[in-house]
Design an enzyme around this catalytic site. Sequence first.
Site, short mmCIF file in Angstrom:
data_model
loop_
_atom_site.label_atom_id
_atom_site.label_comp_id
_atom_site.label_asym_id
_atom_site.label_seq_id
_atom_site.Cartn_x
_atom_site.Cartn_y
_atom_site.Cartn_z
N GLU A 180 53.11 2.86 6.59
CA GLU A 180 53.84 2.36 5.42
C GLU A 180 53.54 3.16 4.16
O GLU A 180 54.37 3.21 3.24
CB GLU A 180 53.56 0.88 5.19
CG GLU A 180 54.17 -0.05 6.25
CD GLU A 180 53.28 -0.25 7.46
OE1 GLU A 180 52.27 0.47 7.60
OE2 GLU A 180 53.59 -1.13 8.29
N PHE B 74 48.56 -16.20 9.63
CA PHE B 74 48.48 -14.89 10.27
C PHE B 74 49.25 -13.86 9.44
O PHE B 74 50.40 -14.07 9.09
CB PHE B 74 49.06 -14.96 11.70
CG PHE B 74 49.05 -13.61 12.38
CD1 PHE B 74 47.86 -12.97 12.66
CD2 PHE B 74 50.25 -12.99 12.71
CE1 PHE B 74 47.86 -11.72 13.27
CE2 PHE B 74 50.25 -11.74 13.32
CZ PHE B 74 49.05 -11.11 13.61
N GLN B 75 48.60 -12.76 9.12
CA GLN B 75 49.17 -11.67 8.31
C GLN B 75 49.63 -12.15 6.94
O GLN B 75 50.60 -11.64 6.38
CB GLN B 75 50.29 -10.95 9.07
CG GLN B 75 49.73 -10.22 10.29
CD GLN B 75 50.72 -9.25 10.91
OE1 GLN B 75 51.92 -9.44 10.85
NE2 GLN B 75 50.20 -8.20 11.53
N LYS C 233 59.52 -15.42 5.14
CA LYS C 233 60.34 -15.39 6.35
C LYS C 233 61.41 -16.48 6.31
O LYS C 233 62.57 -16.25 6.68
CB LYS C 233 59.43 -15.58 7.57
CG LYS C 233 60.10 -15.24 8.88
CD LYS C 233 59.08 -15.15 10.01
CE LYS C 233 59.75 -14.71 11.30
NZ LYS C 233 58.78 -14.55 12.40
N MET D 147 39.74 21.81 -4.00
CA MET D 147 39.52 21.46 -5.40
C MET D 147 38.13 20.84 -5.59
O MET D 147 37.46 21.10 -6.60
CB MET D 147 40.61 20.50 -5.89
CG MET D 147 40.54 20.20 -7.36
SD MET D 147 40.61 21.70 -8.37
CE MET D 147 42.37 21.82 -8.68
C1 LIG Z 1 43.64 10.09 -1.44
C2 LIG Z 1 42.74 11.01 -2.17
N1 LIG Z 1 41.45 11.11 -1.80
C3 LIG Z 1 40.62 11.97 -2.46
C4 LIG Z 1 41.07 12.72 -3.49
C5 LIG Z 1 40.14 13.67 -4.23
N2 LIG Z 1 40.57 15.06 -4.07
C6 LIG Z 1 41.31 15.70 -5.00
S1 LIG Z 1 41.72 17.26 -4.54
C7 LIG Z 1 40.87 17.11 -3.10
C8 LIG Z 1 40.80 18.25 -2.13
C9 LIG Z 1 42.12 18.55 -1.52
O1 LIG Z 1 41.92 19.43 -0.43
P1 LIG Z 1 43.15 20.10 0.27
O2 LIG Z 1 44.17 19.10 0.60
O3 LIG Z 1 42.67 20.95 1.38
O4 LIG Z 1 43.77 21.01 -0.91
P2 LIG Z 1 43.10 22.26 -1.66
O5 LIG Z 1 42.42 21.75 -2.88
O6 LIG Z 1 42.14 22.89 -0.70
O7 LIG Z 1 44.25 23.12 -2.01
C10 LIG Z 1 40.29 15.85 -2.99
C11 LIG Z 1 39.45 15.42 -1.87
C12 LIG Z 1 42.43 12.55 -3.86
N3 LIG Z 1 42.97 13.19 -4.90
N4 LIG Z 1 43.24 11.72 -3.17
#
Ligand SMILES: Cc1ncc(C[n+]2csc(CCOP(=O)(O)OP(=O)(O)O)c2C)c(N)n1
Lengths: 599, 188
Positions: A69, A131-132, A181, A494
């Site tokens: 979802e 439920f749910q 529902k 990042m």
């Molecule tokens: C749902 C979620 N969890 C954690 C983060 C923290 N976060 C921001 S950028 C990043 C790394 C992203 O890695 P990747 O998808 O490989 O992209 P890259 O930075 O390597 O281009 C993380 C863990 C986030 N923004 N969103």
Amino acid sequence: MSSATVGLTAAAATTADKAPGRRTGAEMIWEVLEQEGVDVVFGYPGGAIMPAYDALPKYAVRHVLVRHEQGAAHMADGYARASGRVGVAIATSGPGATNLVTGIATAMLDSIPCVFITGQVSSHLIGTDGFQETDVTGVTLPITKHNWLVTRAADVGPVLREAFVVARTGRPGPVLVDITKDAQQGSCDFDPADRRLARVPHGRPARGTSADAYERAAALIDVAERPLILAGHGIVQAGATAELMAFVERTGAPVASTLLGLGGFPATHPRALGMMGMHGEAWVNRAVQEADLLIALGMRFDDRVTGNLKTYAPRARKIHVDLDSSEIGKNVAVDIAIVDDVKRVLAALTPRCKPADRGPWIARIANEKGDAAVRDIQQLPDTGKLHAAHVIHDLWRLTEGRAVVVTDVGQHQMWEAQYYKHDHARGLVTSGGLGTMGFALPAAIGARFARPHDEVWVIAGDGGFQMTAAELSTCAQEGIKVNIAIINNGYLGMVRQWQEMFYGGRYVATPMRSPDFVKLAEAHGLTGFRVTKRSELAAVVAAARSAPGTVVIDFRVEQEDSVYPMVPSGADLGDMIRRPAPSVLVETAADSDEDEVPR
Amino acid sequence: MSPALVPARPRLRTFVATVEDVPGVLNRVASLFRRRGYNITSLTVGQSELSGLSRLTIVVACDDATAARLEANLWKLVDLVEVHELAAGEAVERDLALIKVKADKTTRAQVVQAVELFAGRVVDVAPDELVVEIAATRERVDDLRRVLETFGVVALVRTGAIAMPRAGVDDPTRTQSQSQSQKSASGT
Ligand SMILES: Cc1ncc(C[n+]2csc(CCOP(=O)(O)OP(=O)(O)O)c2C)c(N)n1
Ligand SMILES: [Mg+2]
């Protein structure tokens, strides 16, 4: 474009009777959606929403079965961002609804108009931990513009209509309608033509505009020597790109954009500076700090944009135009506030301003741009290694800047913002406010339905792509085409970059092993390619573009590359960490970081 | 400079809001205050003169800029019909308190006298304690409480302020809600 263009016309013409008469709540859901012009909804069935699904085949609304979802929510969001129309997603009660939550919050932070419909346990079970059963209106209260719990069939039509009005009027945003529902199963008399059934949301006074705001704003603009326009998402949302162009042409003021404002003003226009903020280019942030007037249009001075508020734009008077009066003075005190639709404001403001050229100011910015160019990664000698910046730059060139690019969150997102030059509004779809990893693929599916004749590219990281990769299966089942560029650096890049810069280079929980993305694509009956050298890129991109279905390209890029410049979180906007100058170039005083900015 | 950086001069302000009498509306208002970090002194809700509409009195300590943003944020609530800040001195404000105070043979007369001085009433009596009621401004209730503490306050319960503009003062809280009730009456 490929032959796999999405067939938007739902298979069967409407068989449902449109005359006034008896309807179930379930039937009214779809009838109202049809009336609102909804051609596609993204969803996933379950017990509490089954009556609604059972009625669906009678209506001309296409349903896209997602794999989670969260994907449905991002698809509705991507559909809305790419088109400006309201996106719709539907889910069952309990876990179905809670799985939507990340997507709803993502839409909320970026003010995206979406209607989320959830099933709820029957009204007699509410409050019994049935439920749910989840208190979904409670859970989503702070992450929706508004939400409703509907417990009677008679309320389904009026509430849903109101939901669409609320989602798209004023500052747009997501809304949720939770329908029990028994409300879906119950029935009542319904006259589809009777528009009065819709409750009209209360009027809102347009308050917060300073007295004589237009005269004073025009006067400030006329006397400014170094004015700078900060163009935000509001320009895109209000459809004010033509008005912004007219304003720029008259006042000569250069334009800096927020991440979500990219495309609101053509990136290749001589007055376009690019993105400002944490990963804004050096000359843009310098321009902000040197400006004597900021004209903020539909942006909210987010902390990623301003850096340290105490030292932000110290020389500038500020004019703030926003539709939402609660944004005025929230982060930055302003001299003049105009609370209204930015399209209308610009139309009224432009003729009041004197034509101007701002030559010296533009020349000064151009000078700094030249300085930055020597550090530009694109100037790096080709060592055969693949840099993400090259990939994105080449994609921009090969798609002639015309693709709808949907990014995930991370380094690749910032490189996209820096190197893909967006000349068109709604050409970039990205999660700015919430920064939701896993957004790209499902949002791109939504964008594809919204813009069936445009080329849609996903640019995702290896980490974020895996969060919602199951939606590849949705692409295959729906027979739709998106092109997916995975910027595969083997890291949560990042976060790794922050570890490198601020945590002593300790790479805790950021190296990431991925599946073979080519085989993953093939396992879904899709096409996969791998690119490890820049020289291979063009041919693979061409093959991807001409392939009929969804294509995944695994770009194996430099693993420990970083996004530059970078304003560390909370630091002064002028204090940027710059890309180390390439060693082949001798560092000169002209491009030294310590160099004082001429005042 | 950001308003957040201006040395805040918070003072108590009273807002009166007219909202639809629908489930969850109080929750929405309270959620807004919690999420944006406003510090509510009191929040009361009850009927208004208009059917289907409730009236809220919100007392909150904040500076001018925060008050303006609070009002702007309240306007964004879909169930809100209108909201206004009441100007100090142009409003009638009442806080109702029940105070259970220690009072035996030796102190009862003094307690009763103090209560009467504040125009409060004794509403229940037991051999060694009384329940006192007072409806007055917040400050007067505070004052009575301080006096009664010298005898020993056993329990205290307050409603929080309710307020409206003074008689004869142009009532901003009613203009739009009336047209609203006409709107609902005409069924549009
Ligand atoms: C749902 C979620 N969890 C954690 C983060 C923290 N976060 C921001 S950028 C990043 C790394 C992203 O890695 P990747 O998808 O490989 O992209 P890259 O930075 O390597 O281009 C993380 C863990 C986030 N923004 N969103
Ligand atoms: Mg990565």
